[in-house]
Design an enzyme around this catalytic site. Structure first.
Site, PDB file in Angstrom:
ATOM      1  CG  ASP A 193      -1.967   1.124   1.142  1.00 51.88           C
ATOM      2  OD1 ASP A 193      -1.762   2.084   0.363  1.00 51.88           O
ATOM      3  OD2 ASP A 193      -2.969   1.038   1.873  1.00 51.88           O
ATOM      4  CG  HIS A 198      -0.655   5.538   4.814  1.00 52.32           C
ATOM      5  ND1 HIS A 198      -1.533   5.816   5.824  1.00 52.32           N
ATOM      6  CD2 HIS A 198      -1.390   4.985   3.805  1.00 52.32           C
ATOM      7  CE1 HIS A 198      -2.754   5.450   5.455  1.00 52.32           C
ATOM      8  NE2 HIS A 198      -2.690   4.952   4.242  1.00 52.32           N
ATOM      9  CB  ILE A 213      -2.507   8.802   9.410  1.00 50.13           C
ATOM     10  CG1 ILE A 213      -3.108   8.436   8.040  1.00 50.13           C
ATOM     11  CG2 ILE A 213      -2.845  10.235   9.799  1.00 50.13           C
ATOM     12  CD1 ILE A 213      -4.627   8.501   8.003  1.00 50.13           C
ATOM     13  N   GLY A 216      -4.761   2.226   8.084  1.00 48.79           N
ATOM     14  CA  GLY A 216      -5.806   1.590   8.879  1.00 48.79           C
ATOM     15  C   GLY A 216      -5.623   0.090   8.961  1.00 48.79           C
TER      16      GLY A 216
END
Length: 292
Positions: A193, A198, A213, A216
């Site tokens: 990903d 991120h 961040i 998830g």
């Protein structure tokens, strides 16, 4: 209209044949924090995640990322009937259901389709579902996920069902935590990903966050690992399914606190930030692990 439910719902989102091996499994486990605790490099319980011998097992959440594990481009959003861009999107919810222990290596074909689109007024929620099948025709696992698309919605469509999970009114049977590392997102992005949200500070700011961040799905894997170790004797084959809604963000370096309640056939789970200015902020909600 950027999202046309009449075109999207029921549409196929593709078929992908993929392979994985022990090295992929080991990298994934490291990316969700396995082997990071003091003494884990000599712990048989930890080595079941981090050593490629006969005892190696696979955390079921690996199956969510296995089809795209070797991707190096940001995830595409070429969904039928949906004209959206990456900066509008956050992961909404995720379920993995395994039909047996995930093999440490193998090949499968995943076929996915859009099953639902919910109109939340100022946003839309797009649901996809797919099943991975081995070359011999055996169903290995089923994934169901949603994305939350900010700035869409408002066409008068179905708002969707409520999936709230009630947390038991008693002390948790397990209360554990994991301190994410500053490079956690940079490590996890090697699991396929490469969303710049991120890793790229400027992209993150453009998406409304003060800094990159954590993925998830990284939090999702961390939580499942902690619960498996705490209440299922560290045996991943005892996980039948894991469902969670992404209720908040984690910034690399923050600590994730996981509380879990054993309800017999299932475990009810809640995850939040522990310590710092965001103490108590939600991470995952409406979480349930069913036992195999």
């Amino acid at each position: 209209m950027p999202i046309d439910p009449s075109v999207a719902i029921g549409a196929s989102t593709g078929e992908k044949t993929f392979r994985w091996d022990e090295s992929d499994v080991l990298l994934y486990h490291l990316a969700v924090g396995a082997g990071s605790e003091p003494g884990s490099f000599v712990s048989p319980d930890s080595l079941r995640y981090t050593l490629d011998d006969d005892n190696l097992q696979v955390l079921p959440s690996f199956a969510v990322v296995a089809p795209t594990f070797h991707e190096t481009d940001p995830p595409p959003l070429d969904l039928p009937g949906c004209d959206i861009n990456l900066s509008q999107v956050v992961h909404g919810a995720q379920t993995i259901t395994v039909h047996g222990p995930v093999p440490t290596s193998g090949e499968a074909t995943l076929r996915t389709r859009i099953t639902d689109i919910w109109d939340k007024g100022k946003a839309a929620v797009i649901w996809q579902e797919g099943t991975a099948v081995s070359p011999e025709g055996q169903e290995l696992w089923t994934v169901r996920s949603s994305i939350f698309v900010r700035g869409e919605g408002g066409w008068g469509g179905d708002r969707g069902e409520s999936t709230a999970v009630e947390v038991p009114d008693r002390a948790a049977d397990a209360d554990v935590s994991y301190a994410t590392t500053p490079n956690q997102a940079l490590l996890y992005r090697l699991c396929g990903d490469r969303n710049p949200l991120h890793a790229d500070p400027e992209f993150a700011k453009g998406a409304g966050f003060p800094a990159p961040i954590l993925h998830g799905l990284c939090s999702y894997g961390v939580v499942l690992r902690l619960v498996t170790d705490a209440l299922l004797d560290g045996d991943t084959s005892r996980v039948g399914s894991f469902t969670g809604r992404f209720a908040g963000v984690v910034f690399p370096g923050e600590t994730i606190r996981v509380q879990a309640w054993d309800q017999g056939d299932e475990l009810v789970v809640a995850a939040s930030i522990a310590g710092g200015e965001r103490d108590g902020s939600p991470v995952l909600a409406d979480c349930v692990v069913t036992k195999a």
